[in-house]
Design an enzyme around this catalytic site. Structure first.
Site, short mmCIF file in Angstrom:
data_model
loop_
_atom_site.label_atom_id
_atom_site.label_comp_id
_atom_site.label_asym_id
_atom_site.label_seq_id
_atom_site.Cartn_x
_atom_site.Cartn_y
_atom_site.Cartn_z
N SER A 1 0.84 -1.20 0.00
CA SER A 1 0.00 0.00 0.00
C SER A 1 0.87 1.24 0.00
O SER A 1 1.99 1.23 0.51
CB SER A 1 -0.89 0.02 1.24
OG SER A 1 -0.14 0.38 2.39
N ASP A 2 0.35 2.33 -0.58
CA ASP A 2 1.00 3.61 -0.31
C ASP A 2 0.82 3.90 1.18
O ASP A 2 0.00 3.28 1.86
CB ASP A 2 0.40 4.72 -1.17
CG ASP A 2 1.41 5.82 -1.47
OD1 ASP A 2 2.36 5.99 -0.67
OD2 ASP A 2 1.27 6.53 -2.48
N CYS A 3 1.60 4.82 1.69
CA CYS A 3 1.75 4.92 3.14
C CYS A 3 0.49 5.44 3.83
O CYS A 3 0.04 6.56 3.56
CB CYS A 3 2.97 5.77 3.45
SG CYS A 3 4.47 4.96 2.82
N TRP A 4 -0.04 4.60 4.69
CA TRP A 4 -1.28 4.83 5.43
C TRP A 4 -2.51 4.92 4.53
O TRP A 4 -3.55 5.43 4.93
CB TRP A 4 -1.13 6.05 6.35
CG TRP A 4 -0.19 5.76 7.48
CD1 TRP A 4 -0.51 5.22 8.69
CD2 TRP A 4 1.23 5.94 7.49
NE1 TRP A 4 0.63 5.04 9.45
CE2 TRP A 4 1.71 5.48 8.74
CE3 TRP A 4 2.15 6.43 6.57
CZ2 TRP A 4 3.06 5.51 9.09
CZ3 TRP A 4 3.50 6.46 6.91
CH2 TRP A 4 3.94 6.00 8.16
N ALA A 5 -2.38 4.38 3.30
CA ALA A 5 -3.51 4.42 2.36
C ALA A 5 -4.68 3.54 2.81
O ALA A 5 -5.83 3.82 2.47
CB ALA A 5 -3.05 3.99 0.97
#
Length: 693
Positions: free
Chosen positions: A236-240
């Site tokens: 995932s993109d960060c905290w997505a």
């Protein structure tokens, strides 16, 4: 024993909580099983980033201006050499921190569909074919030639249909039709999978066609792992994942978001919300087999890298630390940087003969700015050369006096808070009047053009609100041109994206688009201005005249966007770039698979040129599309025969299921050094040749 079998044997000995812990980007050690701690987060967009010293190459969009996949593979090979050297040095010191691993979240292969997007300079431009060729080459350079022993792991991001607005990326729903999905937004991701064999994919923050990109059945199950057969891991993109419930509101709780992401095939969470996966299994919302599948993919990646048992490749392990930003890499960086510079205008004054100049003015907020060299996602070089540094070096050789003036702040109306507005204009005008020629360096830097939340950004969350030069730069330019009173004025635009330079095009003598040219960029710019080298870069983006030429920023349909669909007249078209020498082209043979051409340097000096082939079919939606590229280096009078392969979809497209179908009608190839549009032909001075195939 096969990696997957070894991974499953290891997983079978782990508790549920231990397995889940390995799905976080900061994975802790499981000491009883000999699993070391590992932080998956590292960056290598144009050099090893954020962990100290490394060779800082030109930014990705500048690399794209070379139009040279072979060169990008060499760049990525240097990056992976330094990545290995730094990694093993860190390991010896017991350092397992962020930005210290071998899993690089690069390249960014999103389409730069709108020049307002702040992260566009991380990409390879607006064309899916060029992006696919450069992306595949970069991936291969990072990962090495042995699929069973990765040098480093590359990651294709941000999958998919992602290019701003940055301010809305956590809640935005990117809507496009099926034609644009398959023929603009996905071809380069498919190439990364099937040709590049990229190890990882990163999902974007936004929704695409109503589904979050890190929990999308269409993108992740049907296309990536289904149609394309992707076997690597998905991050995932960060905290997505938290955006699912916080901003997209397609789940009701953090646990439900975790369940959806893992069920769709997201293996690794950049962030920490995946810790809830253990409770989701215990409550029956998620099967433990889904956890096992994710951890297996992650362990296989680590095994291929030699990080989790198995034999390590000595050629990778033994790269010495002395390779990091070494002299050879700096010299190669200079070669690359020279290739990235794009000459947009030359009324004949360039190159400047420094031996005939008693003095030269170097002016502007980017003239002596290291930040303007670097771009974002960057490392720290051990040596820098700003434009002022480069000009000074050449001026010293000819005893030419250099007058330097900042001229204005990059984006504020004054430099000193205690001063009146335009507090540095007078100095710039004095320098101009005292000099025989002027080099003025304007544009942006990655603090005001970049990702949402960049420090120092005073604009729209990293995006550009317009294409104009910020602050007082345009006023400075106009005042300097007026003060020059006919003396040569050369504009160097240092920016990651297209700027509205219509006034400059009419009033200055020469324009160089430098993008963010890397640590030694100023030296390369000075070499072009002085004629030590001839420019050879080509625009990987369209330079529009203003935002009035663009559709709504949030509209993801391609109508009216990029050279393929824009029907207005660009200021400087995609694929355009001038040289100090001239070239001729002869078509020897063409068919629908390849072109054989002869290129001759018909000018006055050594030069590098790029043959560009555009396909046009009477039944296609686009005006025409790039389908073949090859650079050629030629001495004065030299000729070379080139065999240029064409894209498999030069005369075909993909339907709503992603299947290839042939286009009907007449098929024409435009073969030359620019697009076939009237503006390109007028600016370059010649038109591409045509062949019906």
């Amino acid at each position: 024993m096969h990696y997957n079998e070894k991974a499953r044997e290891l997983i079978a000995q782990m508790t549920l909580e231990e397995k889940v812990s390995q799905m976080l980007h900061k994975a802790p050690a499981v000491e009883r099983l000999g699993i070391p701690a590992y932080n998956w987060w590292n960056e290598g967009l144009h050099g090893v980033a954020r962990s100290g010293t490394a060779t800082v190459f030109p930014q990705a969009v500048a690399l794209a201006a070379t139009f040279d996949p072979g060169l990008l593979k060499e760049v990525a090979t240097v990056i992976s050499d330094e990545a290995r050297a730094k990694f093993h040095a860190y390991q010896r010191e017991g350092d397992h921190d962020i930005y210290k691993g071998l899993t690089f979240w690069s390249p960014n292969i999103n389409i730069f569909r709108d020049p307002r997007w702040g992260r566009g300079h991380e990409t390879y431009g607006e064309d899916p074919y060029l992006t696919s060729r450069l992306g595949v080459a970069f991936i291969k350079g990072l990962q090495g030639d042995d699929p069973n022993q990765l040098k480093v792991a590359a990651c294709a991001k941000h999958y998919a249909v992602h290019s701003g607005p940055e301010a809305d990326r956590h809640s935005f729903n990117a809507i496009c039709d099926e034609y644009d999905l398959w023929n603009t937004y996905l071809p380069h991701f498919e190439a990364a999978t099937l040709e590049g064999h990229v190890e990882a994919f990163m999902g974007a923050y936004n929704r695409t066609l109503d589904e979050p990109c890190c929990g999308s059945k269409l993108l992740m199950e049907d296309i990536l792992r289904g149609k394309w057969g992707f076997k690597g891991h998905y991050v995932s993109d960060c905290w997505a994942i938290e955006d699912f419930h916080k901003h997209h509101r397609i789940t009701n709780s953090p646990t439900d978001s975790v369940v959806l992401a893992i069920q769709r095939g997201c293996d690794l969470c950049c962030g920490d919300v995946f810790v809830l996966a253990a409770e989701a299994v215990k409550s029956g919302k998620l099967s433990e087999s889904a956890i096992d599948q994710a951890v297996e993919r992650l362990f296989v990646a680590r095994m291929k890298l030699g990080l989790l048992g198995g034999k390590e490749n000595p050629a990778y392990v033994n790269i010495p630390y002395e390779k990091v930003d070494c002299k050879a890499h700096q010299e190669f960086n200079m070669e690359v940087t020279r290739r990235t510079q794009v000459l947009l205008k030359n009324d004949g004054v360039l190159p400047l003969d420094f031996s005939k100049l008693k003095s030269i003015a170097v002016i502007g907020p980017n003239a002596d700015s290291r930040r303007a060299l670097e771009g974002n996602y960057n490392g720290t070089a051990s040596r820098y050369a700003t434009v002022l540094d480069g000009i000074n070096q050449i001026a010293d050789e000819t005893n030419t006096q250099v007058h330097y003036a900042l001229g204005c702040h990059l984006y504020k109306e004054r430099v000193s808070n205690l001063s009146v507005p335009d507090d540095r204009i007078a100095e710039a005008l004095a320098a101009t009047r005292a000099s025989d020629a002027v080099v003025i360096c304007l544009g942006l830097d990655a603090d005001i053009e970049g990702e949402q939340g960049d420090v120092g950004n005073e604009y729209s969350s990293g995006d550009k609100p317009h294409l104009d030069f910020p602050g007082r730069q345009q006023y400075l330019l106009e005042q300097v041109v007026n003060a020059a009173d006919g003396k040569p004025v050369i504009l160097v635009i240092i920016s990651g994206s297209a700027m509205a330079a219509s006034w400059a095009d009419e009033h200055v003598n020469g324009i160089i688009q430098s993008f963010y040219p890397g640590a030694l960029g100023g030296k390369a710019i000075a070499e072009i201005i002085s004629g030590h080298i001839s420019p050879s870069g080509k625009l990987p983006v369209t330079v529009y005249r203003s935002t009035d030429d663009l559709p709504d920023f949030a509209d993801y349909n391609m109508t009216g966007r990029t050279y393929r669909y824009y029907h207005g007249e660009a200021l400087y078209p995609f694929g355009f770039g001038l040289s100090y020498t001239s070239f001729t082209l002869e078509i020897l043979e063409t068919n629908r698979q390849k072109c054989l051409v002869r290129v001759t340097n018909s000018g006055t000096r050594y030069g590098i040129e790029t043959v560009q082939i555009y396909a046009e079919s009477s039944g296609q939606k686009e005006k025409y599309s790039l389908c073949g590229i090859q650079t050629v280096k030629l001495a004065l009078g030299e000729s070379k025969d080139l065999e240029i392969p064409l894209s498999k979809t030069a005369f075909a497209r993909r339907d709503a299921q992603g299947n290839v179908y042939a286009l009907d009608g007449t098929h024409t190839l435009h073969i030359g050094f620019t697009q076939p549009d009237p503006r390109s032909c007028a600016l370059y001075g010649t038109s591409p040749m045509t062949a019906v195939v």
